[in-house]
Scaffold this motif. Structure first.
Motif, PDB file in Angstrom:
ATOM      1  N   UNK A  25       0.862  -1.172   0.000  1.00 28.36           N
ATOM      2  CA  UNK A  25       0.000   0.000   0.000  1.00 28.36           C
ATOM      3  C   UNK A  25       0.903   1.229   0.000  1.00 28.36           C
ATOM      4  N   UNK A  26       0.550   2.228  -0.811  1.00 28.93           N
ATOM      5  CA  UNK A  26       1.427   3.389  -0.933  1.00 28.93           C
ATOM      6  C   UNK A  26       0.638   4.680  -0.998  1.00 28.93           C
ATOM      7  N   UNK A  27       1.208   5.713  -0.380  1.00 30.39           N
ATOM      8  CA  UNK A  27       0.730   7.070  -0.572  1.00 30.39           C
ATOM      9  C   UNK A  27       1.079   7.479  -2.012  1.00 30.39           C
ATOM     10  N   UNK A  28       0.531   8.600  -2.480  1.00 31.71           N
ATOM     11  CA  UNK A  28       0.744   9.039  -3.860  1.00 31.71           C
ATOM     12  C   UNK A  28       1.592  10.307  -3.932  1.00 31.71           C
ATOM     13  N   UNK A  29       1.009  11.436  -3.466  1.00 23.40           N
ATOM     14  CA  UNK A  29       1.705  12.726  -3.532  1.00 23.40           C
ATOM     15  C   UNK A  29       2.879  12.756  -2.564  1.00 23.40           C
ATOM     16  N   UNK A  30       4.071  13.042  -3.087  1.00 22.58           N
ATOM     17  CA  UNK A  30       5.269  13.074  -2.270  1.00 22.58           C
ATOM     18  C   UNK A  30       5.919  11.713  -2.110  1.00 22.58           C
TER      19      UNK A  30
ATOM     20  N   UNK B 228       5.903  15.882  -6.219  1.00 21.24           N
ATOM     21  CA  UNK B 228       5.070  17.035  -5.910  1.00 21.24           C
ATOM     22  C   UNK B 228       3.653  16.583  -5.563  1.00 21.24           C
ATOM     23  N   UNK B 229       2.857  17.529  -5.061  1.00 23.36           N
ATOM     24  CA  UNK B 229       1.453  17.295  -4.761  1.00 23.36           C
ATOM     25  C   UNK B 229       0.630  17.701  -5.985  1.00 23.36           C
ATOM     26  N   UNK B 230      -0.171  16.773  -6.508  1.00 25.96           N
ATOM     27  CA  UNK B 230      -0.942  17.040  -7.729  1.00 25.96           C
ATOM     28  C   UNK B 230      -1.912  18.209  -7.530  1.00 25.96           C
ATOM     29  N   UNK B 231      -2.574  18.237  -6.382  1.00 23.32           N
ATOM     30  CA  UNK B 231      -3.508  19.325  -6.122  1.00 23.32           C
ATOM     31  C   UNK B 231      -2.818  20.673  -6.034  1.00 23.32           C
ATOM     32  N   UNK B 232      -1.666  20.720  -5.356  1.00 18.32           N
ATOM     33  CA  UNK B 232      -0.949  21.983  -5.206  1.00 18.32           C
ATOM     34  C   UNK B 232      -0.553  22.568  -6.558  1.00 18.32           C
ATOM     35  N   UNK B 233      -0.163  21.720  -7.486  1.00 20.31           N
ATOM     36  CA  UNK B 233       0.207  22.209  -8.814  1.00 20.31           C
ATOM     37  C   UNK B 233      -0.982  22.890  -9.478  1.00 20.31           C
ATOM     38  N   UNK B 234      -2.159  22.285  -9.365  1.00 16.22           N
ATOM     39  CA  UNK B 234      -3.362  22.884  -9.951  1.00 16.22           C
ATOM     40  C   UNK B 234      -3.728  24.184  -9.238  1.00 16.22           C
TER      41      UNK B 234
END
Length: 322
Positions: free
Chosen positions: A35-40, A45-51
Motif C-alpha cells: 500500500x502506498x501514498x501518492x503525492x510526495x 510534488x502534490x498534484x492538487x498543489x500544482x493545480x
C-alpha cells in the motif's frame, strides 16, 4: 492464492495477467501486499498543489490555507473544498501543467514492473481525487501498467467547462477520506489469511505524517528519507526503513522476502510480523524518466541502507534488520 472480496464500488478486484512481464525472481510462497501514498511518495510534488498554484487560488493563498490545516484552525476537508473550489480550468487544460511540473520517482516504473512480474498487488491510498491520480498514472507509466494499480481516493465532480471542481468525499467527516476507516470497511468482508494458512506480509510506503494512521498498521514501513514521516518515526520510536527511490525499496523488499523464506518457509506468520497489520490483510489478499518533458540522468544514490530501528510503540513490533 486467495481471491479478493472487496466492495465493487470502492475497490475493483486486482487482476495480474501472468506473463505480461518476464519474471525476475522466483515468487515466494508468502503473499506480499503493498500500500502506498501518492503525492510526495510516488510523485515528488502534490498534484492538487500544482493545480491550485497555476489555475486556482495561487501559491500565497494556498500556503495560507495549508497553514490553517497545520494549526488546526480549520479541518482538512473544509480547507480542501476552498482549494478545489478555487479552480477554473478544464480538466484537460489543467492536466497540461501537471505533465510539465510533476516528477515521478525515477525508479517507480521498474519497481512496479517487479511487483507485476512477481504477483505483488500494489495499491494507492490517497486523500486526493481519484480521476486526477488515475490520469497521472495512465500518462506517466501507461494505461496498461496503470490498470494494475488500485486507487482508493475521493471521487470528484468536474464540470466540462472547468468552472466547478467538487470533491465527492469518501467519508462524511473532517478528513473527507479517513484511510483507517476505508480499511475498516473492507475488514468485515475480506479474508485475513491466505488459502494455505500463511499470513501475507503487509508493506506501506509513505512520506508524511498523514500516512501514520496507515503506516502504524504495516509489517514493514518504508519512509522517504528526510521528510516528515521519517522525522515522526524517529521522534515516536517507530521502526522504519528509509528510502531515496523505489529502487531502494525493491532491494530491501527482495532481501526481506528471502529472509522470510529462509526463516519461515513462507508458512504461518511472516518473520516481520505486526498484528496491527491484520486489517490491511483483510483489505487485500490477492496477489524511466522522471518527467515527460525531459530525460535527465538520475543522481547516484547511496545503496548501503540500514534499518533505523528504535523501541516499538506497540507490542509486538517487527524488528527489521539489514
Amino acid at each position: 492464492m486467495p481471491s479478493v472480496m472487496l466492495p465493487k464500488a470502492a475497490l475493483p478486484t486486482l487482476k495480474t495477467p501472468k506473463g505480461l512481464i518476464p519474471t525476475v525472481q522466483e515468487p515466494s510462497k508468502r503473499d506480499v501486499i503493498i500500500f502506498s501514498d501518492f503525492d510526495g511518495t510516488i510523485f515528488m510534488q502534490d498534484t492538487g498543489h500544482i493545480l491550485f498554484d497555476h489555475h486556482g487560488c495561487g501559491v500565497t493563498k494556498r500556503q495560507e490555507l495549508d497553514e490553517e490545516i497545520k494549526t488546526g484552525a480549520r479541518s482538512f476537508r473544509a480547507v480542501s473544498e476552498d482549494m478545489w473550489g478555487s479552480l477554473n480550468v478544464r480538466f484537460e487544460d489543467g492536466f497540461e501543467v501537471m505533465k510539465e511540473k510533476l516528477e515521478i520517482d525515477p525508479d517507480f516504473d521498474e519497481f512496479h514492473k517487479y511487483c507485476i512480474s512477481n504477483g505483488i498487488p500494489f495499491n494507492v491510498i490517497s486523500a486526493g481525487l481519484k480521476p486526477i491520480l488515475r490520469r497521472v498514472l495512465d500518462v506517466f507509466i501507461g494505461e496498461t501498467q496503470s490498470a494494475h494499480i488500485e486507487i482508493v481516493a475521493n471521487d470528484a465532480k468536474i464540470s466540462p467547462d472547468g468552472t466547478e471542481w467538487k470533491p465527492i468525499w469518501r467519508h462524511d467527516n473532517e478528513l473527507g477520506h479517513d484511510k483507517a476507516a476505508s480499511i475498516q470497511e473492507y475488514k468485515t468482508i475480506a479474508s485475513s489469511e491466505s488459502e494455505d494458512g500463511s499470513i501475507p506480509l503487509i508493506v506501506f510506503v509513505g512520506d508524511g505524517v498523514s500516512d501514520l494512521p496507515a503506516a502504524r498498521e504495516a509489517d514493514v514501513l518504508f519512509a522517504r528519507r528526510g521528510l516528515r514521516l521519517e522525522e515522526y518515526c524517529i521522534e515516536n520510536k517507530i521502526s522504519y526503513i528509509p528510502f531515496d527511490t523505489f529502487a531502494d525499496i525493491q532491494k530491501d523488499l527482495v532481501r526481506l522476502i528471502q529472509e522470510d523464506q529462509e526463516s519461515t518457509k513462507g508458512a504461518g506468520k511472516p518473520a516481520q510480523y505486526n498484528p496491527r497489520a491484520n486489517f490491511w490483510r483483510r483489505a487485500s489478499s490477492k496477489k524511466a524518466v522522471p518527467t515527460l518533458g525531459s530525460i535527465q540522468a538520475s543522481n547516484t544514490l547511496s545503496t548501503g541502507k540500514k534499518l533505523h530501528h528504535t523501541e516499538p510503540v506497540f507490542t509486538p513490533q517487527p524488528t527489521l534488520v539489514s
